[in-house]
Every structure is written in structure tokens, then in C-alpha cells.
Enzyme design. Structure first.
Site, PDB file in Angstrom:
ATOM      1  N   THR A  69       1.301  -1.894  -6.041  1.00 31.19           N
ATOM      2  CA  THR A  69      -0.360  -2.618  -7.202  1.00 31.19           C
ATOM      3  C   THR A  69      -0.966  -2.730  -6.151  1.00 31.19           C
ATOM      4  O   THR A  69      -1.135  -2.289  -5.360  1.00 31.19           O
ATOM      5  CB  THR A  69       0.030  -4.002  -7.914  1.00 31.19           C
ATOM      6  OG1 THR A  69      -1.299  -3.865  -8.773  1.00 31.19           O
ATOM      7  CG2 THR A  69       0.100  -4.959  -7.157  1.00 31.19           C
ATOM      8  N   LYS A  73      -2.901   1.317  -3.341  1.00 28.71           N
ATOM      9  CA  LYS A  73      -2.394   2.202  -3.728  1.00 28.71           C
ATOM     10  C   LYS A  73      -2.460   3.982  -3.084  1.00 28.71           C
ATOM     11  O   LYS A  73      -1.548   4.918  -2.885  1.00 28.71           O
ATOM     12  CB  LYS A  73      -2.379   2.485  -5.551  1.00 28.71           C
ATOM     13  CG  LYS A  73      -1.439   1.680  -6.262  1.00 28.71           C
ATOM     14  CD  LYS A  73      -2.908   1.636  -7.735  1.00 28.71           C
ATOM     15  CE  LYS A  73      -1.430   1.046  -8.607  1.00 28.71           C
ATOM     16  NZ  LYS A  73      -1.975   0.724  -9.875  1.00 28.71           N
ATOM     17  N   ASP A 110       1.916   5.450 -13.532  1.00 29.51           N
ATOM     18  CA  ASP A 110       0.556   4.972 -14.052  1.00 29.51           C
ATOM     19  C   ASP A 110       0.251   6.051 -14.740  1.00 29.51           C
ATOM     20  O   ASP A 110       0.597   5.791 -16.163  1.00 29.51           O
ATOM     21  CB  ASP A 110      -0.460   4.609 -13.476  1.00 29.51           C
ATOM     22  CG  ASP A 110      -0.296   3.003 -13.124  1.00 29.51           C
ATOM     23  OD1 ASP A 110       0.554   2.534 -13.309  1.00 29.51           O
ATOM     24  OD2 ASP A 110      -0.791   2.745 -12.161  1.00 29.51           O
ATOM     25  N   ALA A 134     -14.410   3.479 -13.981  1.00 27.52           N
ATOM     26  CA  ALA A 134     -14.468   4.460 -12.550  1.00 27.52           C
ATOM     27  C   ALA A 134     -13.765   4.166 -11.254  1.00 27.52           C
ATOM     28  O   ALA A 134     -13.791   4.831  -9.937  1.00 27.52           O
ATOM     29  CB  ALA A 134     -15.746   4.734 -11.868  1.00 27.52           C
TER      30      ALA A 134
END
Length: 284
Positions: A69, A73, A110, A134
């Protein structure tokens, strides 16, 4: 590396910083118990992005997989010997799987998880998509839109330069990106078939009463604590279908579980454990 029920001494963990709040151990541990993987364990490891390469390099052969997490990443992608096309396109990995030769394979569940929960909510090809924010989750949303057959995405952000950073991702995915400023958020959300909110807690709250919500559309809000958010509550009151961050948390964990173990995930047991841990009753 695949496993079978009864395998012993296999380990997995979630890496991040901070990490004490992570519900991943609840989901994976319940899965191990229901699948009969008696020798498997899943823990939390506090790990900053800069620490991730050394930590991963020092793991022994008993380690089958890692969930990653924030903020690690991008670092996870960099340590892998090989990556899935979607992880490479997004530029981030939330999953590291140990290969038989000891190397690591990077994936981004994800994206697959987002596709799954949005499809279940009724999102179909050609939907008009607006993404709030974003950052990293917005990257996954762009990839999910591409896989769902939505060729263009409007991205609303407070900083134009943040949207510019998404353009290489959109180009790699073949998605047309339309930028919008925060002042345009109510209009962009009102016209969307699917709204994906990826902004931190509280940021979207002022928008809740400013959007002309359209019944039958879908809102995915990546936040799950608190739930519902003001944005989600307003959307639900207007007749939208809701998807929460916990729906995605479960879906992406199921993908990781199956890659780590080679066993079909006992989704019902994993969903039940997550619901009990959060006192939530929202998962389909």
C-alpha cells in the site's frame, strides 16, 4: 508460488507506512482458515518506500507474497523482475508474488478489483467517467476505465500539474484524458455516468450539495472510514448506486490471495470477516 491446503510455513504481509490501520490481515487470515491453509500467516510490516528494496531483498524463501500500500507501490514495481502489463502501464504495483526461482512478479490487483466491483454496480462500456483526484488510485481508475471499454476520462484535480503527470499513464492505456479544474467539479460530476472519487477524507465533502446527481448512475468513493461520506450520502439519496473503498479492498485482496496461494479464494469467508471487523453491512 502456488500452495495447497495443509502447506506449512508460508508467509505473506502487507507493507506500507503507516500500516497499523490495515484490514488486509483480517481478510487474508480469514481466507487461509477457510481454505485449510493451516501453515500460512499474514502480517503487517511498517515500511517506507525507500526501505522497501532492502526489506524485500532480505526475505527468505518462506515468503510467498506481499501486498503493498502507500507509499510503496512505485518501489514495488521497481524491485520486480517481471510485471504484468497493467502494473507496467499504471506505473505502480500493489502485489508482489514470489516466483519459483526466488524473483518477484509485480501486479496491480487494484485495477482488476475495480473492474469487478464497477461491473457488479452496472457500469458498462462507453460510460462517461469522471475521476476526482490525480494520485495513485486515479491511475488505477484510468486502467479500469480502459478495461471497461470507456475510452475517455475526465480528471478533476486542484493542481493542473498533477493531471499532467497522469497523461503518460493515459497514453499507455489508450485512454483520452480531459483535464478539469476543481471549480468545474460540480458540472463534471453531474454529467458523468460513473464518478470515481480518489481524494483524501474531507476533500470532496463540499461538493456533496453542489452536484445535480442523476439517478441510476454510479459513484465509487475510495474512502471507507467514515462511511458513508457526505458525497456518498448525497449520491445515494439521489438514487445513485454506491461502491465503497471496502468493496475494492475485498476485491483486490481476493486477487492477491489467489496469486499468493494458488487456491481459489473463499470469498464469502473473507467478506464476512471484513464486515465483522468494520461493523459494515454494505458488501454485495
Amino acid at each position: 508460488m502456488a500452495g495447497v491446503p495443509g502447506d506449512t510455513t508460508r508467509r505473506a504481509a502487507v507493507l506500507g507506512k503507516p500500516i497499523a490501520h490495515s484490514l488486509s490481515p483480517v481478510i487474508h487470515t480469514a481466507g487461509y482458515a477457510a481454505a485449510g491453509l493451516t501453515g500460512w500467516s499474514y502480517t503487517r510490516i511498517e515500511c517506507a518506500a525507500a526501505e522497501l528494496p532492502d526489506l524485500v531483498a532480505g526475505l527468505g524463501p518462506e515468503w510467498a507474497g506481499l501486498s503493498v500500500t502507500m507509499p510503496g507501490k512505485e518501489a514495488a514495481l521497481a524491485v520486480a523482475a517481471q510485471a504484468s502489463p497493467v502494473a507496467a502501464a499504471v506505473g505502480a504495483a500493489n502485489t508482489l508474488v514470489r516466483r519459483p526461482d526466488g524473483s518477484w512478479f509485480a501486479d496491480n490487483t487494484d485495477v482488476a478489483g475495480m473492474v469487478q466491483v464497477l461491473t457488479a454496480a452496472g457500469v458498462s462500456a462507453g460510460a462517461a467517467v469522471t475521476v476526482l483526484g490525480a494520485g495513485g488510485t486515479a491511475r488505477a481508475a484510468l486502467a479500469a476505465a480502459a478495461q471497461l471499454g470507456c475510452p475517455s476520462v475526465t480528471v478533476v484535480a486542484r493542481r493542473p500539474e498533477a493531471i499532467d503527470e497522469l497523461r503518460p499513464v493515459a497514453d499507455a492505456l489508450g485512454v483520452a484524458l480531459t483535464p478539469a479544474g476543481w471549480a468545474d467539479a460540480p458540472r463534471c460530476l453531474s454529467s458523468a455516468d460513473l464518478v470515481v472519487s480518489t481524494v483524501p477524507k474531507g476533500v470532496a465533502d463540499p461538493l456533496a450539495g453542489e452536484v445535480a446527481w442523476r439517478p441510476g448512475r454510479v459513484l465509487f468513493d475510495a474512502i471507507y472510514d467514515p462511511w458513508p461520506t457526505p458525497l456518498a450520502a448525497a449520491a445515494a439519496a439521489a438514487g445513485l448506486r454506491l461502491v465503497s473503498g471496502l468493496d475494492l479492498l475485498l476485491a483486490q485482496a481476493v486477487g492477491q490471495f489467489e496469486q499468493f496461494t494458488g487456491v481459489v479464494a473463499p470469498v464469502g469467508a473473507m467478506r464476512k470477516a471484513l464486515g465483522e471487523a468494520t461493523s459494515a453491512n454494505f458488501l454485495s
